[in-house]
Design an enzyme around this catalytic site. Sequence first.
Site, short mmCIF file in Angstrom:
data_model
loop_
_atom_site.label_atom_id
_atom_site.label_comp_id
_atom_site.label_asym_id
_atom_site.label_seq_id
_atom_site.Cartn_x
_atom_site.Cartn_y
_atom_site.Cartn_z
N HIS A 74 -1.30 3.16 9.75
CA HIS A 74 -0.93 2.27 10.90
C HIS A 74 0.83 2.35 10.61
O HIS A 74 1.18 2.43 9.62
CB HIS A 74 -1.28 0.68 10.97
CG HIS A 74 -1.09 -0.10 9.83
ND1 HIS A 74 -0.30 -0.81 9.55
CD2 HIS A 74 -2.05 -0.12 8.92
CE1 HIS A 74 -0.68 -1.57 8.34
NE2 HIS A 74 -1.86 -1.11 8.19
N ASP A 76 2.67 -0.57 11.86
CA ASP A 76 3.47 -1.72 11.42
C ASP A 76 3.28 -2.18 10.18
O ASP A 76 2.45 -1.81 9.27
CB ASP A 76 2.90 -2.76 12.32
CG ASP A 76 1.11 -2.92 12.18
OD1 ASP A 76 0.48 -1.78 11.96
OD2 ASP A 76 0.88 -4.19 12.05
N ASP A 113 2.48 -0.34 2.77
CA ASP A 113 1.11 -0.83 3.58
C ASP A 113 1.85 -0.97 4.90
O ASP A 113 2.36 -1.77 5.21
CB ASP A 113 0.41 -1.94 3.09
CG ASP A 113 -0.49 -2.50 3.95
OD1 ASP A 113 -0.91 -1.77 4.97
OD2 ASP A 113 -0.97 -3.52 4.08
N GLU A 143 -1.62 -3.46 13.47
CA GLU A 143 -2.74 -3.43 12.64
C GLU A 143 -2.96 -4.94 12.09
O GLU A 143 -3.86 -5.43 11.76
CB GLU A 143 -2.82 -2.39 11.50
CG GLU A 143 -4.13 -2.25 10.80
CD GLU A 143 -4.11 -2.93 9.63
OE1 GLU A 143 -5.39 -2.92 9.06
OE2 GLU A 143 -3.41 -3.64 9.28
N GLU A 144 -1.81 -5.49 11.39
CA GLU A 144 -1.90 -6.38 10.78
C GLU A 144 -1.82 -7.89 11.40
O GLU A 144 -1.92 -8.77 10.90
CB GLU A 144 -0.38 -6.67 9.93
CG GLU A 144 -0.15 -5.22 8.92
CD GLU A 144 -0.99 -5.34 7.89
OE1 GLU A 144 -1.82 -6.26 7.51
OE2 GLU A 144 -0.71 -4.17 6.97
N ASP A 167 -5.07 3.70 4.63
CA ASP A 167 -4.61 2.29 4.55
C ASP A 167 -5.10 1.39 3.42
O ASP A 167 -5.59 0.42 3.46
CB ASP A 167 -5.08 1.73 5.98
CG ASP A 167 -4.32 0.43 5.95
OD1 ASP A 167 -3.41 -0.02 5.38
OD2 ASP A 167 -4.65 -0.53 6.89
N HIS A 463 1.56 -7.36 1.22
CA HIS A 463 1.97 -8.56 2.29
C HIS A 463 2.68 -9.80 1.56
O HIS A 463 2.66 -10.96 2.15
CB HIS A 463 0.46 -9.41 2.89
CG HIS A 463 -0.49 -8.29 3.33
ND1 HIS A 463 -1.50 -8.59 4.19
CD2 HIS A 463 -0.35 -7.06 3.87
CE1 HIS A 463 -2.04 -7.58 4.75
NE2 HIS A 463 -1.32 -6.52 4.66
#
Length: 497
Positions: A74, A76, A113, A143-144, A167, A463
């Site tokens: 992904h 993003d 990520d 995605e997130e 991922d 994150h």
Amino acid sequence: MFEDIQYKEIFQFFQEISQIPHGSGNEEELSNYVKAFAEGLSLEVYQDAAYNLLIRKPGSAGREAEPSLLIQGHLDMVCEKDHGSPHNFETDPIALKLDGDWLFADRTTLGGDDGIAVAYAMALMSDTTHSLPPLEILLTTGEETGLLGANYFDTSQIRSKRMINLDSEKEGTVLISSAGGAKLQFHTRLTRSVQPDGYIPVTVRIYGLKGGHSGEDINKKRGNANKLMSRYLFGWYNHCPNTRLVSIDGGVKDNAIPRECTAKLWVPGDLSEEVERGCWWFGEDLAKEFGGTDSQAKIALEWADIARDPEGWSLEPCSNEDTGRILSFLNLAPDGVQNMSHVIEGLVETSCNLGILRTDEDIWTGVVSLRGSQRDQLLAMKEKFYILSGMNQIEMQVFSEYPGWEYREESALRQRYCAVYQRLFGKEAGMEAIHAGLECGIFAKAIPDLDIISIGPDIVDIHSPSERMSVSSVQRTWELLLAMLEQEESATVVERT
Ligand SMILES: [Zn+2]
């Protein structure tokens, strides 16, 4: 910064990506950048309105007719920064830092990520030195924030029957299954009226819990503040059915285990000592029940003096009936781990998290995050909630549903991965199923015979501003990826008679 590093092109691509802000919802520029990069290599590019990208690269000489393989990640990233950081995720490049083997960012998330998947993808697109099969490269958006791009993407565009998702964040461990889920929202109208004579107002707080992620931490036997408050209140209501609830509020996100919950209620004044005793006992029970896993869990009670301090007491209490049905519903609502997998040791198969409770003047709302790796179990849980809410005249709506990626007994791609891993690194690869959502679920559902694995280099604390990625792991994962893409001896189809 990366001049002397092996496979420096991957790190240089990563650095280029880091120059372009690409938080979820802000992927247009990065998508256009990668699109232009692919077009510059004369590759076929499909970009949709959600800025998802599908790029096709023909196979190397002699391999043009082989079946294609889908590489997926992904575009993003999650945008998180330390309190003191002046970083603007809309405009500023991510400031990369290298310390030994670790690549990280200056007080912000790194975006490893899933920027590393984009970097690998660019390296594969521009590669002219290795023999590669025909490739499809799919880079998604959002995605997130709920697998938005993957959900939007027209999967009929995909021709491959094998997919490597990039991922995952643990080198040497291949992911083989992920959970599906949904957000269940409950609401009901409230009838309020003046409190009866002789009643006194009290605030109850449950706090100090650890909380955590409703997928990864759900099996750690931590308390759910909303659920504990429901248990406490129902116990009291059972003892004193004239109790009138004003509000019950707790939790901030459906996918986080709530750490605090606050309830306001009116109770008969002559029972105040009993209320205090009950609360004390509940505190004792909390300490016993969660001593080993959530030892700071506390309950506190505070009598309100509304004449002196009316703050927070503008609402009149709910009717007796409303109080009863909300507390019955909350007390019976399933929460936490519901069942474990019989196939994969230690995997939570189904769980739910009573994440949010909100009370407004005329409406009460609750939100549950439901997860499960088996379709039938998910459906059964939804039905359970549906029956339970119906019995208490509470409305239920289902939002943000995403499918699970079920474990497949037969997976040629997984077998190949394990064999290649063993050959390259002289040890066995691990396998893991996760109790959280991945885009793989969406593609597995859309293309039923798609053989999928999910892999990636070591990235820790994703994150969060402490996110960091191992340089050597990125290098080994690149070698592994290339070895996976080498021509298989068994690739020639043997016709059976
Ligand atoms: Zn990711």
